[in-house]
Scaffold this active site. Structure first.
Site, PDB file in Angstrom:
ATOM      1  CE1 TYR A 163     -23.610 -10.245-159.029  1.00  0.00           C
ATOM      2  CE2 TYR A 163     -22.949 -11.962-160.575  1.00  0.00           C
ATOM      3  CZ  TYR A 163     -23.604 -11.570-159.415  1.00  0.00           C
ATOM      4  OH  TYR A 163     -24.247 -12.509-158.637  1.00  0.00           O
TER       5      TYR A 163
ATOM      6  CG  ASP B 278     -24.877   3.089-145.122  1.00  0.00           C
ATOM      7  OD1 ASP B 278     -24.582   2.145-145.889  1.00  0.00           O
ATOM      8  OD2 ASP B 278     -24.488   4.260-145.308  1.00  0.00           O
TER       9      ASP B 278
ATOM     10  CE  LYS C 190     -22.711 -11.551-155.408  1.00  0.00           C
ATOM     11  NZ  LYS C 190     -23.179 -11.687-154.011  1.00  0.00           N
TER      12      LYS C 190
ATOM     13  CG  ASP D 143     -33.847  -4.939-146.108  1.00  0.00           C
ATOM     14  OD1 ASP D 143     -33.450  -5.934-146.737  1.00  0.00           O
ATOM     15  OD2 ASP D 143     -34.454  -3.989-146.636  1.00  0.00           O
TER      16      ASP D 143
END
Length: 235
Positions: free
Chosen positions: A153, A60, A157, A37
């Site tokens: 977006y 990262d 995706k 994370d």
């Protein structure tokens, strides 16, 4: 069930709403977890809360060298990654396509595709060497077609979905399954706050999506390659 006993599962975006549900599901089924994370403290805390031996780290995901180093270091502590679940990503509504500037396109692609590619590069060679592995990515049901106000977006995706299919075709002969889930709206506190008039019972719970991801990562899905699996609930 202990479908993942003695297996190491790497989860990116592990401290988010979906990440926590996925981590809990795999932990219940006996996995050793590499929890990745942006927030090291939250990742470590999650690992300490779950049953079993887990490692929570901050990496990262846009830094390919850092991802390679983290995967190699984790292999020495948990074992080589058997399953990679790429949850890290992001969503923003945007202006119309003709009004969207380059920075918005780049940001969405960094968050959704840019965080995936270094992970694939880091985990795949060892899977090829062993002749086995499972990789699960997250696309979006909305990205099956273009949606107004979501051009960047949907494009990012859709790229994840095409990369998944390509990787599946390349790796199936090496005993590696690569598949993608396509959720609609997830039932999270953030989405409830953003859409207070909606009925969240129609949405997909993180636990329900985690169960589908665990299926694709299991030997039960050994014959499934390159699937783009809709997970829509009642929406």
């Amino acid at each position: 069930m202990t479908r993942f006993a003695n297996r190491t599962v790497a989860v990116t975006g592990a401290a988010g709403n979906l990440g926590r549900a996925v981590a809990a599901r795999f932990a219940r089924e006996g996995a050793r977890l590499l929890l990745i994370d942006v927030d090291a403290e939250r990742a470590a805390k999650l690992g300490s809360e779950l049953p079993g031996d887990h490692l929570g780290i901050a990496v990262d995901l846009l830094d390919a060298a850092a991802v390679q180093a983290a995967i190699a270091d984790a292999a020495g502590k948990l074992g080589a990654v058997d399953v990679a679940v790429a949850l890290a990503g992001g969503f923003d509504m945007g202006p119309a396509v003709h009004e969207t500037d380059a920075a918005v396109w780049e940001r969405m692609h960094r968050l959704n595709l840019g965080t995936l590619l270094p992970l694939l590069a880091a985990v795949t060679p060892a899977m090829i060497a062993r002749g086995s592995g499972k990789i699960v990515t997250v696309g979006a049901h909305a990205a099956l077609k273009g949606v107004a106000g979501m051009g960047a977006y949907c494009a990012s995706k859709a790229s994840v979905m095409r990369v998944t299919e390509s990787a599946a075709a390349e790796l199936r002969g090496h005993g590696i399954n690569v598949n993608c889930v396509l959720p609609t709206i997830l039932d999270t506190p953030q989405n409830r706050a953003a859409m207070p008039k909606a009925d969240p019972s129609h949405w997909v719970s993180p636990d329900a999506l985690a169960a589908v991801i665990a299926f694709l990562a299991s030997d039960d899905a050994r014959a499934v390659h390159g699937a783009l699996l809709p997970v829509t609930g009642l929406s």
